[in-house]
Structure formats: structure tokens, C-alpha cells
Design an enzyme around this catalytic site. Structure first.
Site, PDB file in Angstrom:
ATOM      1  N   CYS A 265      40.222  38.324  44.313  1.00 39.68           N
ATOM      2  CA  CYS A 265      39.094  36.934  44.141  1.00 39.68           C
ATOM      3  C   CYS A 265      39.815  35.860  45.317  1.00 39.68           C
ATOM      4  CB  CYS A 265      38.939  36.536  42.968  1.00 39.68           C
ATOM      5  SG  CYS A 265      38.618  37.918  42.187  1.00 39.68           S
TER       6      CYS A 265
ATOM      7  N   HIS B  68      34.691  30.767  44.295  1.00 38.32           N
ATOM      8  CA  HIS B  68      35.125  31.855  43.491  1.00 38.32           C
ATOM      9  C   HIS B  68      33.688  32.312  42.283  1.00 38.32           C
ATOM     10  CE1 HIS B  68      35.171  35.751  42.810  1.00 38.32           C
ATOM     11  NE2 HIS B  68      36.113  35.031  41.833  1.00 38.32           N
TER      12      HIS B  68
ATOM     13  N   ASN C 251      29.961  38.850  40.183  1.00 38.58           N
ATOM     14  CA  ASN C 251      31.706  38.527  41.513  1.00 38.58           C
ATOM     15  C   ASN C 251      31.928  39.657  41.970  1.00 38.58           C
ATOM     16  OD1 ASN C 251      34.688  38.322  41.614  1.00 38.58           O
ATOM     17  ND2 ASN C 251      34.629  38.146  39.418  1.00 38.58           N
TER      18      ASN C 251
END
Ligand code: COA
Length: 332
Positions: A114, A259, A289
């Protein structure tokens, strides 16, 4: 010494929309549970007959090039952040280079999950500042859907992750753009969010096809509570570190692009740092995500919506598997 500026942003997401309602037909979950715990309403999953990590990245790159007023051959180097490459090796950078017809230029893969896009941007920033390259393509692209356990056993991760690609063209400039990047990691927590295989340190017998079929080691494993607890601390630290390093404070921040891990994490950070709704960009509701792709997709959309303007101070912040966390502060 030249500065680094982002001169073009692009993104691509697969056509197939996967709603929470659809997931509830695959596993024991509900739209209500997913919305309340994660903020996600839908995500995109690839059609394996159409999409690859490299060709999604190429579509995002072409959009970024067009917005920058550049052509493929202006790119001198590729930095590609992904933890879901099309092959175990070689990496996605070379496959993208082939898609773009840029044989000969260097292509580097970054595997920092990430935080991958910020790590990649930081690498590109160093090459620009030292004068090695003038135009670099930075990518974050992922296909998570094919590694998810979409049964009830995998529901704590299957509802969170999605697929997509984002691209940034970074170029040398006389005026500041990227003001700072800060990169961090703590490998003690590696197994809190990971996919174990195909790991190399296994007995040969365990890596044979008949064993592989039998194992869950190829699926995403996540200790959600542990990730959540660390994320809220590290996100805040990363943002504060970025501002302090540039003698700025939270009121100087035009837009935080975190993020897109979980809407609850973003909302917690927003509240803790006293940011108003216009200072934080979220699109996790639509895409879930997307790991390394989430920040460049969000930046590209925020820019297209007119939420990033000249001279704005933009903070990118990320936390994820590793654990790794990172920030970038940018004067647009
Ligand atoms: N649908 C319905 N129930 C689910 C579920 C789902 N998709 N996933 C888990 N559950 C159940 C659990 O089995 C558990 O049931 P039990 O109480 O009977 O054992 C219950 O919901 C609570 O589980 P828990 O894991 O404690 O929930 P939570 O409030 O921590 O939420 C996450 C789970 C994953 C949403 C949350 O931990 C989280 O967001 N963590 C951070 C994840 C993240 O950001 N990852 C990416 C980092 S880059």
C-alpha cells in the site's frame, strides 16, 4: 539542482463492478456490515480475458501522458509499484515497457504494497533531482481480486480489496513540486498482512502443483484489528513528519490524499487532525482498497474534479503490509 513535478495523472479501473450485494451471494456477509466497517459500497474486479496489471497500467499511463501533453517516447524510465505482478518474475515494469513500445529504457519494480506508490515516487524524485532522468513514468497497479478467498473463510479480506491502475508523469522543473518524501518500515509485523506463497524458502515438495492446489497460502491473510491499530498511529505520524520537515502546519494543507485502506481509518485521521471535508479526498466507496494503485487513482480523480490546483499543498500518506508507511508532500 532540478526539482520534481507531477505533470500528468491518469488512471484505469476494470469495467466489472462488484457490489456488496453481489459479495453477499458468494459469502456470509451483508452490505450493511461492509459499509459500516469499511465504507466500501463497490469495487472493480478484472475480467482475466481482458485485463492484466501491465495493460491496465498502460491505459493509465496513456491518460497521464495525454494530460501532460507528452508522447510515449518522452518517457526515459519506469518505476512500477505492484505486489500483484502478472508473472512471479519478471516484474511488471518490463511488461509495461513492452506495452508502450519503449524497448531499451530502464524499468524498476517496487514491492511495498500500500505504500508502494509513495516509495516509487520517492525513487523517481531522487533520479530527477540528481539529473539522471528528466521524465519518469511512475505507476501503481494491482489485481487483487484473483488472490482473494471469496468464501466465508476469507470474508474479512475479500470485501476490502479491488483492482485498478494509476499513473503519474514526473518531470524535472526549475520550480519546487515534490517537497519531501519520508519512507518507513517495521518488518516485525510482516505476517500481519501477507500472501505467503510462492515463497522460495519451502521444501521443494511444497512447491509442487499438487500441493499448491491444497493450500490457502496463496490467499491474502490479514489481522484486521492489528492493521487498524497500527494504521491510525502511523498515518498521523507520516503526515505530521511531512509538514514539520517543510515548516508547515495542518492549516497549510490543501488536500490530504490518504491511501484508500478503509474509510474509517481516513475519517479517524481527519477527525484527529482537525481537517475539514474539503481537505481529505476519499474514493474507497467506489473502488475498495487497490493497494499501490489507490493513491494515483485518487490523485487522478481529484485532479480531474478540480480539487488540485496550482500552488496547492498536497499530502500523500500510506500505510500497509510490511508494515510500511510513507508520506510525500507536494507543492502543485
Ligand atoms: N461480513 C460479515 N462479518 C464479518 C466479515 C464480513 N465481511 N468479516 C469479518 N466478519 C465478522 C468476524 O468473523 C467477527 O465475527 P465474530 O465476532 O463472530 O468472531 C466479526 O465480524 C468482527 O470481526 P473483527 O475482525 O473484529 O471486525 P473489525 O471491526 O475489526 O472489522 C476489518 C474488520 C477488517 C474491517 C477491520 O479490522 C479493518 O478495517 N482493519 C484494517 C484493514 C485495512 O485497512 N487493511 C488494509 C491495510 S492497507
Amino acid at each position: 539542482m532540478p526539482y520534481t513535478r507531477i505533470t500528468g495523472l491518469g488512471h484505469y479501473v476494470p469495467e466489472q463492478v462488484i457490489t456488496n450485494q453481489y459479495l453477499s451471494t458468494l459469502m456470509d456477509t451483508t452490505d450493511e456490515w461492509i459499509t459500516e466497517r469499511t465504507g466500501i459500497k463497490e469495487r472493480r474486479w478484472i475480467d482475466p480475458a481482458k485485463d492484466t496489471v501491465a495493460n491496465m497500467a498502460a491505459k493509465a499511463a496513456r491518460m497521464a501522458l495525454e494530460r501532460a501533453g507528452l508522447k510515449e517516447t518522452d518517457i526515459e524510465f519506469i518505476v512500477f509499484a505492484t505486489i500483484t505482478p502478472d508473472y512471479f518474475f519478471p516484474g511488471s515494469g518490463v511488461l509495461l515497457q513492452r506495452e508502450l513500445g519503449l524497448e531499451g529504457i530502464g524499468a524498476l519494480d517496487i514491492r511495498n504494497a500500500c505504500s508502494g506508490f509513495i516509495y516509487a515516487l520517492s525513487v523517481a524524485d531522487q533520479y530527477i533531482r540528481t539529473g539522471t532522468y528528466k521524465t519518469i513514468l511512475v505507476i501503481g497497479a494491482e489485481i487483487q481480486s484473483t488472490a482473494l478467498d471469496v468464501t466465508t473463510r476469507g470474508r474479512n479480506t475479500a470485501v476490502i480489496f479491488g483492482d485498478g491502475a494509476g499513473a503519474a508523469i514526473v518531470q524535472a522543473s526549475a520550480r519546487p513540486g515534490v517537497l519531501s518524501t519520508h519512507l518507513h518500515a517495521d518488518g516485525r509485523f510482516a505476517e500481519e498482512l501477507y500472501v505467503r506463497d510462492p515463497g522460495s524458502s519451502r521444501p521443494r515438495e511444497e512447491r509442487q502443483p499438487e500441493q499448491i492446489l491444497d493450500t490457502t497460502h496463496y490467499k491474502v491473510v490479514m489481522n484486521g484489528n492489528q492493521v487498524f491499530k497500527h494504521a491510525i498511529v502511523r498515518f498521523s505520524e507520516a503526515i505530521e513528519e511531512a509538514l514539520a520537515a517543510n515548516n508547515l502546519n495542518i492549516n497549510d494543507l490543501s488536500l490530504l490524499i490518504p491511501h484508500q485502506a478503509n474509510l474509517r481509518i481516513s475519517q479517524y485521521i481527519q477527525q484527529k487532525m482537525n481537517l475539514n471535508n474539503n481537505q481529505v479526498y476519499n474514493n474507497i466507496m467506489r473502488y475498495g482498497n487497490t493497494t499501490a494503485a489507490s493513491i494515483p487513482i485518487a490523485m487522478s480523480e481529484a485532479w480531474a474534479e478540480g480539487k488540485i490546483r496550482e500552488n496547492d499543498v498536497i499530502c500523500l500518506a500510506a500505510f500497509g503490509s510490511g508494515f510500511t508507511w510513507a508520506s510525500a508532500l507536494i507543492r502543485w
